[in-house]
Structure formats: C-alpha cells, structure tokens
Design a protein around this motif. Structure first.
Motif, PDB file in Angstrom:
ATOM      1  N   GLY A 263      25.287 -35.992 -10.664  1.00  0.00           N
ATOM      2  CA  GLY A 263      24.811 -35.322  -9.665  1.00  0.00           C
ATOM      3  C   GLY A 263      24.613 -33.848  -9.682  1.00  0.00           C
ATOM      4  O   GLY A 263      23.465 -33.185  -9.332  1.00  0.00           O
ATOM      5  N   ILE A 264      25.631 -33.184 -10.380  1.00  0.00           N
ATOM      6  CA  ILE A 264      25.046 -31.804 -10.982  1.00  0.00           C
ATOM      7  C   ILE A 264      23.980 -31.575 -11.512  1.00  0.00           C
ATOM      8  O   ILE A 264      23.027 -30.732 -11.278  1.00  0.00           O
TER       9      ILE A 264
ATOM     10  N   LEU B 148      18.536 -29.632 -11.669  1.00  0.00           N
ATOM     11  CA  LEU B 148      17.010 -29.620 -12.004  1.00  0.00           C
ATOM     12  C   LEU B 148      16.205 -29.454 -10.925  1.00  0.00           C
ATOM     13  O   LEU B 148      15.273 -28.846 -10.832  1.00  0.00           O
ATOM     14  N   VAL B 149      16.708 -29.918  -9.608  1.00  0.00           N
ATOM     15  CA  VAL B 149      15.930 -29.517  -8.313  1.00  0.00           C
ATOM     16  C   VAL B 149      15.751 -27.737  -8.062  1.00  0.00           C
ATOM     17  O   VAL B 149      14.868 -27.449  -7.882  1.00  0.00           O
ATOM     18  N   SER B 150      17.093 -27.436  -8.456  1.00  0.00           N
ATOM     19  CA  SER B 150      17.195 -25.920  -8.190  1.00  0.00           C
ATOM     20  C   SER B 150      16.197 -25.094  -9.235  1.00  0.00           C
ATOM     21  O   SER B 150      15.574 -24.242  -8.733  1.00  0.00           O
TER      22      SER B 150
ATOM     23  N   GLY C 285      24.668 -29.579 -17.602  1.00  0.00           N
ATOM     24  CA  GLY C 285      23.842 -28.409 -16.981  1.00  0.00           C
ATOM     25  C   GLY C 285      22.838 -27.978 -18.186  1.00  0.00           C
ATOM     26  O   GLY C 285      22.084 -27.162 -17.905  1.00  0.00           O
ATOM     27  N   TYR C 286      22.823 -28.293 -19.258  1.00  0.00           N
ATOM     28  CA  TYR C 286      22.214 -28.173 -20.461  1.00  0.00           C
ATOM     29  C   TYR C 286      20.893 -28.420 -20.248  1.00  0.00           C
ATOM     30  O   TYR C 286      19.916 -27.429 -20.299  1.00  0.00           O
ATOM     31  N   LEU C 287      20.584 -29.506 -19.849  1.00  0.00           N
ATOM     32  CA  LEU C 287      19.116 -30.027 -19.629  1.00  0.00           C
ATOM     33  C   LEU C 287      18.371 -29.055 -18.670  1.00  0.00           C
ATOM     34  O   LEU C 287      17.298 -28.501 -18.899  1.00  0.00           O
ATOM     35  N   PRO C 288      18.785 -29.136 -17.420  1.00  0.00           N
ATOM     36  CA  PRO C 288      18.193 -28.178 -16.493  1.00  0.00           C
ATOM     37  C   PRO C 288      18.083 -26.597 -17.038  1.00  0.00           C
ATOM     38  O   PRO C 288      16.859 -25.888 -16.761  1.00  0.00           O
TER      39      PRO C 288
END
Lengths: 401, 240
Positions: free
Chosen positions: A293-294, A299-301, A382-385
C-alpha cells in the motif's frame, strides 16, 4: 540536511492527511495484528508453564505402560502394587512418594451427583502436589492404615455438591461406599491439560482399593525428587528398581513410564511456541500488504510531483538527495503507522488477555521488532518509487504537466 | 584550458563546435550542429530564434541540464563537456540560477520557502536562509509577499519570486528561458527592467532565450539561431 528532509516529509504527509492516514492504516493493522497475536501466544505459553509449575515442585510421575498410547502396552501393562511404593521410597533422591489409585466416579450427596476424579492415596500426596487444606483436616496416618471411610474434597466438588452449606461431617456416597467429609482443599485452579484440579475427592488408599475399586492395584506414583539431586538420576533410579521388581529382561522395553514436569513443560512449551510463530507469520502477511500500500501511494505521489522533482533537480538537488526525500517520506509513513499499530496491538493484547483471563505478556522485543520491521518495510517498499523519482531527467520532468 | 580571449580574461562560457543530437539513423535530429560562442562575465545576451532553431537546447546545455553529444564546453576555462548527472547537478547548484517561462515554483510552498529551496541543498542553516531569502525578495520588490503561496500572487509577482530564487545563491550565470512568455506586455516590461537593473547595476551575467524581438531589445548582445547554428551575433539596443 536530514532534519530538513524529515521536516519536509512531515509537511508532505500533513498536506495529504487523509491519504497518508489510509496508507498508514495498512501498517497499523499489520503491526497491531502481529503484536496482539504474538502476545496472545506468549500469554498462553506463560500460563501453561505456570500451570505446570503449580502441579508440584520437582514432581516425578510414574505410570504403567510405555507411554506410547497407540502401542497398546498401556492397557496390557500390569498395574503397580503397594509394595512398589516401599521399594521406590528407598531410591536415592526420592524425598516423598504417594501411591495413587483413582477413577472417574459418580459422587452423590442428597439429590446432587457429580462425576468426579476419586483418588485413594496417602497423606504424602498433599505435600507432593502442593495442595493445602482450607477447612477441616486431612485424614490421619492411622485412618489411612485402617482404611477408614473418610474423605477430603476439592473446592469445586464442595461448591457443586454443597453450595453454601458446610460440608464437614456430611456423608457423600461413592458407589456403595458412604464416606464422611472431614476436610476441604484450597483451590488450585486448572491443570496444564485444562482439567479442574479442584474437582477431586481424596481418601485413604486402602479405603479406595477395598471399598471402591475392589482390587489392590495402584495406578500411579507421584514422587518429589530431592533438590540437591539431578532429577534425571532419580528417574533412572526409579526405572531400574521397577525393572527389577517387574522382572523385565535386559534389552526389553519398560512397561512403565517415569516422567518429570520439566519434560512435560518442554513439550507443551514447544507446542505453544510453534503456535505463536504461526500466528505471527499469518499477521506478518498483513504487514507485507501494508508495505505494498505504501509503495502504491508513493508511486502515485512521485508521478503527481514530477514537476516538483524537476524543479528540485534543476536547482541542483542530487539524485541521492531526491531519493532520500522520498525514502524518508515512506519510512515516516510506515513508522508512524507502526507506532500506532504498536499502541493498538498492546491494547488488543490487553483486551484478549482480560477476555480469556490469561496473563498479559507483551515483550519489549516484540515491540522493538515490530518497530524495526515497519521501518524496514518503509525502506524496502519506498525504494522503487524513490529511485524512480531520483532518475527523472530534469528537462522532461519540468515539461511534465 | 580554453584559450584566454584577446583581453586576457578567462571567459565565463566558451563553446567550441558544440553539437547535440537526438535519435539515431534516419530520424537523427541535429538540434545543435556545431556552435561556437564566448560569453564574458557581466554580459546580457539574448538568444533568439524560431522554435526548433536549437536555442532551447543550447540553453539546457548552458544550464548543465543536459550533456552535449560532441564538441567542447568550457565553464570558467574548465572543460565541462563530459560530466555525469551528479557533477552537473553540483554545477547548477553552485553557479547557475534559472528563470523559466512557466515560473516553476513549488505550488504548495510559500514564496519565501521557494526562494530558500536552493539554499536547503547548500545545507545552509535556517537562520541564514531566512536572512538571504528576505534580501533576495527585497531585491525583486516583494518583501511583503514572503508568506504568500504562488497561487495567491500575480504572474508578474510569481516570476519575481522565481528571479529571487535564482538570485539568492549569487550565481555566476542567470539563465532565463522565455521569462516573459506567460506575461502581458506591461508586466513583461517590468520583468525586463528588473533583469536590466540586475545586469547593469549588480553586474549579474544573464543569458535569456526569447523569440520576441521586443524583449531581445533589452539585451546588450543578440545571438540568433537557425537550424542548430548561430546565424548572427551582434550588439543589441540595450548596449547603448
């Protein structure tokens, strides 16, 4: 730099308060579930261990049969005799021994009857099992030798049969035996196996053998091992005496079982620990869902804030500084969620322990672990985004609408 | 090292046969096709040309937003032709101020926060940031608008905030990409007057991309691009 990044992340989270809250909810539920379930598991373990300890200190139990119920030897193994008791008392390290002949029988008083564990034993049994007499008295050694029809009843039995009435001096009937109540035991609660240890009737061994069972059989021995001697040596001492008395050829397996409470505690603790691990693992799945979910929201952010990222890069932000900004944001989200989750988890564990009247166990390790894991989830998911943000080309990002 | 100019001064910018190509094979686009250009400290250069002439590409290279395909690019005599992304980011951070056509302010940050942003990446203490941002806003005439969000400001005011953000680090080069493209003519004149003031009175070097001759008039030098090449380079009206 780190503080201003942290401040920036907090501002960003506050600006999107509802979205941030919904994102955190996944972590809240995940961490809360892990803490509640693991605590319930640990509480169960603690309770079972305490229950086993309550059975008696340095307790050793001796049963006929090999202990493997399926082999059928339990049924065919011969019972013990009164004389075995004398022989076992001489084994080094045996501090006290109580022979026991027991049966689950109907106990009748007036118009009430209750199926109860009726035990014939000696006065030593009270000390070995750490029962205390609350009212009246235990039968005496002379009553024991004479096989007098007297009995001492457990707290539950007293409640069931007599209610608020004084049981001392009253007679209860067990099969054809009419037996006078001379004492009431203090309550001991449930055993580790879930049995009510207060639903008992104790009487002299001889009384039980002659007037209830009609046989001279002894079904088990309860032994207190001396403190200063290794319990395993007491167990092997008892075993060798019994092998001799029961004429078991060397090489043949025992037709009896000698066991101490430590062994039972180990087996039960192993079972409840694996249950705790299983519960924790199931709850951990929801943590992973929370992490996804995070990642989704981050990613959207990043997409939404492409232009902002472009401005920052144009102004001279390094890739790793942009990356840090987004990583800190996702970690703050997950850690905040984790902290709230810890709160709810502890509350949940408290509620369950109250509801099931179990010990309330929340180990600091569990809380620390949940905290570390939630931070870790923030970093991992969080790494990927964050990398996506850091790799944006400034010219294209600035053109983004 | 680039060759010093006739005056013996190391030029701020020197481009030698600089090329920038996009795509490959049949679809190869020569956005810049061999540019030679020298810009000295203190100049105000207007870069003109139709869209697709290569002026924006040149701007991106001058601002280290992009790397050239070929040729040499010198900044204060240092060859900066082959730098990686982080090295270019550090050059932008330390030497370049940008003013964009679309202002490019952070929409959810106040004017003061926007102006302070470049200082955050210079790891400057908050008190010093506040001091410098207040001064930069004063220089563009917006002392009393520091706590406003961009959406609460007019287009001209937003561009002033953007100029303050570009100035706050005292850059070696102010790059303005169509700074008046989104503004009406009166506001445009105000912005251009501000740029002229910064150049003439504060000695700030400015390179401005524009396609409007009216705006190019303010500059002291006009460089014209066509099809990826410089076709003219002459003093502008601002030189007088």
């Amino acid at each position: 730099m780190f503080w201003s990044t942290l401040l920036m992340a907090l501002q960003e989270i506050r600006r999107n308060a509802l979205r941030s809250f919904l994102t955190m909810l996944g972590m809240v539920i995940g961490v809360g579930a892990v803490i509640t379930l693991v605590s319930v598991g640990q509480g169960t373990t603690a309770q079972v261990t305490a229950d086993i300890a309550k059975m008696g200190k340095n307790l050793v139990m001796v049963f006929p049969g090999s202990g493997h119920r399926r082999s059928g030897t339990a049924a065919s193994a011969p019972p013990f005799r009164n004389e075995d008791s004398v022989a076992l008392a001489a084994v080094q390290g045996v501090e006290a021994i109580a022979p026991l002949a027991a049966g689950n029988l109907l106990v009748v008083y007036g118009n009430k009857n209750e199926s109860t564990q009726v035990m014939g034993t000696t006065t030593a049994y009270l000390g070995i099992r750490e029962y205390a007499v609350e009212q009246g008295r235990m039968f005496s050694v002379s009553e024991e030798h004479a096989g007098r029809p007297v009995c001492v009843i457990g707290a539950t039995t007293r409640e069931d049969l007599f209610g608020s009435q004084d049981p001392i001096g009253e007679s209860i009937r067990i099969q054809r035996l009419s037996c006078q109540v001379i004492g009431v035991l203090a309550s001991k609660g449930q055993s580790a196996g879930g049995q009510d240890q207060d639903k008992v009737v104790l009487m002299p061994l001889l009384t039980f053998q002659r007037r209830v069972a009609g046989t001279p059989d002894v079904s088990s021995f309860f032994v207190t091992a001396a403190d200063e001697i290794d319990t395993s040596r007491v167990i092997s001492g008892i075993a060798s005496v019994l092998r001799e008395r029961r004429r078991i050829a060397s090489g043949a397996t025992d037709d009896f079982t000698v066991r101490d409470t430590a062994e039972i505690a180990q087996a039960v603790t192993a079972a409840t620990s694996s249950m705790t691990a299983l519960l924790g693992a199931i709850a951990a799945v929801s943590l992973i869902v929370g992490g996804i979910g995070i990642m989704n929201i981050m990613l959207v952010s990043v997409t939404e804030r492409t232009r902002e990222i472009g401005i920052r890069i144009a102004i001279g932000a390094l890739g790793r500084e942009v990356m840090l900004q987004f990583l800190v944001e996702s970690v703050v989200l997950s850690v905040l969620g984790g902290l709230i989750g810890v709160l709810f988890g502890v509350l949940g564990a408290y509620g369950v322990s109250r509801g099931l009247s179990m010990p309330f166990v929340v180990s600091p390790e569990t809380i620390l672990l949940a905290f570390v894991v939630s931070a870790l989830i923030g970093v991992v998911f969080g790494y990927l985004p964050a990398r996506k943000a850091a790799r944006l080309e400034p010219i294209e990002a600035l053109r983004h609408e | 090292m680039a060759a010093p100019s006739a005056t013996g001064q190391v030029p701020l910018i020197q481009l030698a046969g600089l090329t920038k190509h996009y795509g490959k094979g049949e679809s190869l686009v020569r956005a810049l096709d061999g540019i030679d250009l020298i810009v000295q400290d203190g100049e105000f250069v207007a870069v003109m040309g139709a869209s697709g002439s290569g002026k924006s590409t040149c701007m991106n290279l001058l601002g280290f937003l992009d790397a050239p395909t070929g040729g040499r690019q010198f900044f204060r005599g240092v060859d900066v032709s082959t730098l990686d992304g982080d090295q270019r980011a550090l050059l932008r951070r330390n030497f370049i101020g940008f003013v964009f056509q679309g202002f490019n302010l952070l929409a959810r940050s106040t004017a003061r926060e926007n102006v302070e942003l470049p200082l955050v990446y210079r790891r400057m203490a908050a008190s010093e940031r506040r001091h410098l941002s207040a001064r930069a806003l004063q220089r563009v005439g917006l002392s009393d608008r520091g706590h406003h969000l961009p959406s609460e400001l007019s287009g001209g005011q937003q561009q002033r905030v953007a100029i303050a953000r570009a100035l706050v680090t005292t850059p070696s080069l102010l790059l303005a990409d169509e700074p008046t493209g989104n503004l009406d003519s009166r506001t445009s004149a105000e912005i251009m007057d501000l740029l002229v003031h910064l150049n003439r009175d504060e000695g700030i070097t400015i390179v401005m991309v524009t396609h409007e001759p009216d705006m190019a008039r303010y500059a002291r030098r006009v460089v014209e691009f066509r099809d990826g090449r410089i076709v003219s380079d002459h003093p502008g009206e601002g030189a007088h």
